[in-house]
Design a protein around this motif. Structure first.
Motif: not given
Lengths: 554, 554
Positions: A44-47
């Protein structure tokens, strides 16, 4: 005790109670993408999360007291409570145990700083919710099984979130005539007013509530019939209204007809069903149930009768509104402020899942989750103690407050001539109705007083010993003051307050606790017995006695 | 650097900005009684405070890293950043020091649990305010001296409190076209809308702001001219808009005309004076100023030039809006979420005293003070480190994020054929204007590409390397997709997002960051480089390259 397995009936939908504020709050964006969030193995590189490697805290820990630090029943040793407390702390004798939270957990699922100090779900850490669920299942036992628990940052915050979720500007909220002032102040900016309901010695009167709702005239009132109620059912703040009948021996001695509080709650709940009212139960003092006050000569005997096993203790606790809530119309607010420390700024809601979802969305865009330090340290403490340990801790805590409650009333008995009488059905002081009321007279004159007329002329103050909470709610007999009638009672109360402050003692001014200030009911102090050193409590009541006698004579 | 001694001019009164919500909030009750509160020697039985003797925490402590744990400039050793980090933590080599907070302080005025875990002023512990003041005096240097600092429970909470203090339902708030979505979502329940202002590579455009305000037609817009602005000036979320010009050597190499961001801020501030707008500066990334990205061959040389003394570092930081705020129309929001940890749920306002008073009243009846555990542990850490130590810590922190920023862009250079070009004054992608834009082409084709036409046909994505913050904001060239035009760009973005998720990597979907969604600007991902392990960053970008090439071809 097994928890109830009944789910909320599908026919009951309370979402029409949601406010415009709440409805306008979007659900999480891109719902169909959410299934990927938190999926194991995904990168996850979303948060927008900082790296836990750069948290400056490598480990956080604490020394905590043991759950049985305080005795389960009041100690009546020759030493007395004061010296016993001093021994415990000043000599460093209190045993402690160690908790420690590492940066990274050593075991899978273990509590660690990398998780608890990171951005987390606003609803709280799963272990916190587990605890809140255990509390519901073992202690509050809601009448339905599919309730939801979620964190808030203290009951004041919880209450504001509930108001914003349920109320629109211009609406009214049902509340006892005397109530917690911050709750009222918090609603005012949104143009939401308290609608006061009469009280008696048990708190809000069910007959008064029914009358109010049945005869509500929206036009005359300029307001729709209220659909939300605010209540502090245990240790009612400020009056500390009675929650339980004293045991029979005591009844013969000092008290009158009192019904079970559970009955009153059931009556109020049923009226709320009938008139479609949502109940917000703000219950910070739930674990400070001190039971009846016994005058000194009877105290030891009564305490000896007490069964202090854990299950008996749990059974002795007054039921929450959740117990009768078969429709999911109760939002209960719990807090760690009194059981652990106010600085936790942490508590939780227990309510139906639909209200919970709206409350969570609100938290996400305001307070978010409670502090990670608070969550981590409190969860870690509970893990160390176990759930039973936590309950045992509250048992000891309640007894510490019982000692303090007894201590302050004993001081009144010392400083005044204190006499007990039962107030009949229709009292002018509504919250005294049906209670054993203690009235204080000047001590030096007590031998001269025999006639009823003299007694009435000499009364200084009256109170009902609280059975829970932190406060003694004192009615001042300001009608004895020479300027009574020519000066507003509010002013007399303030003058006395200032004289006391000048003499060295501060009380809570009664007028700030009125839902709607009423001259007839004016003239109160809220006296806190929860915090001061015992010597200061003694000194404070002594100053009060001197100043009050002089004030009412002048 | 001496702080400014100028007080706010008395002629400036900004209280007409206060909302109806805020004005309806009462001041503390019984003001004339307050002089007695907290007077030494007085016995207070007024508050509702539990006894600190019954707090189960006897002491709370932590092992904390040293302020110089992370180097002040990027380490370019042969080992590389990854192995260096691994060494630090997995071998337990990171040096720590101990802090401990006792139940009762040993020295007068010392931090203790009896105070910090008690109910406290909502504005925060005096030592926390002292720190916030030092930060203002030493780093932000407001243009007036009589500013106030007070605590909040994180910038999202701070922002909502500011909105409630300043805005009425139906009003609009000025914000960049791309902005932090939670800030927008938080306003919606109160019927307060974002009014988008165009951006360029420096963030909000001052000319666009002036035009918008000068030509505001309230009737046409159905809304009065906005009097509040929301801005994330450093590490603009999501675009990470440029905050500083790269040094001259670099300018020759890769960049174009860029003015100082301070100039832009001054322009915007002056427009806000002219049109009477209050600026809310939400600045969580202030201490994550990474400076320009240097392609690998130039990096070592540029870093070697850096003077990493503490004062030079402070001077190198971009000025806050406070520096130009001679009228007290800036409310600055600071947080410990990025400098310490998000779990602190703690930050502070810096603003004029009249706004501060209203914000404090609001906190008193909602969140109250930040967690006592958070306050205690963070204050204790700062006392241990000293103020300079804290600044040194942020210097190391910024460099950790610089390493990460460089690392992710290096991975793009590895996975794609990455070319740099300067985007001229009027770009269709507004926030690229005036910046050095990196555009990525398929790697395997790079040798064939020479003509401009081919290049344009083959572009996969473009970005400007961020100079601060945690995010890379990537513009996808979805116009290359075979179904572009027949399917909404929003849908294409989502399809690609899902393909990436299925392939194992999650990015932030760009559309949630739009103040007003605009089809022309559609097709973005926000890629966070702040948290993932280096190997995962590498793997994530590699997956992205494969999926994107395939997606745009199909």
């Amino acid at each position: 005790m097994t928890p109830n397995n009944e789910k909320l009936p599908e026919s009951i939908d309370l979402t029409h109670h949601l406010s415009a504020f709440s409805k306008a709050r979007p659900t999480s964006p891109l719902k169909d993408l959410q299934k990927y969030w938190g999926k194991p193995g995904l990168i996850s590189l979303a948060g927008g999360l900082p790296s836990p490697e750069v948290f400056p805290f490598s480990s956080v820990g604490a020394n905590i007291l043991l759950p049985d630090t305080f005795p389960a029943r009041p100690s009546l040793s020759a030493e007395g409570p004061l010296s016993w407390l001093l021994n415990l702390f000043s000599s460093g004798k209190a045993k402690t145990t160690r908790i420690e939270i590492p940066r990274y957990a050593n075991t899978p699922g273990g509590l660690d700083l990398a998780t608890i100090l990171q951005y987390t779900l606003a609803s709280g850490h799963p272990k916190l919710k587990e605890f809140a669920k255990a509390m519901a299942d073992r202690v509050y036992r809601p009448a339905y099984s599919d309730y939801t628990v979620l964190a808030h940052v203290g009951n004041t915050d919880g209450w504001v979130k509930a108001v914003m979720t349920l109320c629109n500007p211009g609406e009214g909220v049902l509340a006892s005539v005397w109530t917690y002032p911050s709750a009222l102040v918090a609603m005012r900016p949104y143009d939401i007013q308290a609608v006061p309901v009469a009280m008696d010695g048990q708190g809000m009167r069910s007959d008064a509530l029914r009358e109010l709702l049945a005869n509500w005239d929206a036009e005359e009132r300029g307001m729709a019939r209220p659909h939300v109620m605010y209540t502090v059912p245990v240790g009612q703040n400020p009056t500390g209204a009675v929650s339980r009948p004293p045991p029979s021996a005591c009844i013969r001695l000092i008290t009158a007809s009192q019904t079970m509080e559970a009955n009153r709650k059931k009556e109020i709940y049923d009226i709320c069903v009938e008139y479609d009212v949502v109940i917000v139960e703000d219950d910070p003092y739930y674990f400070l149930q001190e039971g009846p006050y016994y005058p000194r000569p009877y105290r030891a005997r009564e305490h000896d009768k007490k069964d202090d096993s854990l299950q008996k203790y749990i059974d002795s606790l007054t039921p929450s509104y959740l117990r009768m809530d078969y429709q999911g119309r109760v939002i209960r607010l719990d807090t760690f402020s009194k059981t652990v420390a106010p600085g936790c700024r942490m508590g939780w809601f227990t309510c139906n899942p639909k209200f919970a979802e709206r409350l969570e969305r609100q938290a996400e865009t305001s307070s978010q989750a409670p502090s990670g330090f608070s969550q981590g340290l409190v969860i870690s403490m509970i893990e160390q103690w176990g759930f039973d340990g936590f309950i045992r801790w509250t048992q000891g805590l309640a007894n510490q407050y019982t000692i303090r409650r007894d201590y302050i009333i004993d001081r009144f008995a010392e400083e005044f001539d204190l006499r007990v009488g039962v107030v009949p059905e229709k009292s002018s002081i509504d919250y005294f109705t049906g209670c054993s009321v203690y009235t204080a007279y000047p001590k030096e004159r007590s031998r001269l007083m025999s006639e009823k007329a003299t007694l009435e002329r000499e009364a200084l103050l009256s109170f009902v010993p609280p059975t829970s909470g932190m406060f003694l709610w004192v009615k001042l007999h300001l009608e004895r003051h020479p300027r009574y009638g020519s000066v507003p009672t509010k002013e007399l109360e303030k003058l006395l307050w200032i004289e006391l402050a000048e003499a060295g003692v501060l009380f809570g001014p009664g007028q700030i606790f009125a839902a709607e200030y009423d001259e007839i009911a004016a003239g109160h102090f809220r006296i806190s017995f929860s915090n001061a050193e015992f010597n200061d409590l003694k000194k404070g009541i002594s100053i009060f006695a001197q100043v009050l006698v002089k004030f009412l004579r002048d």
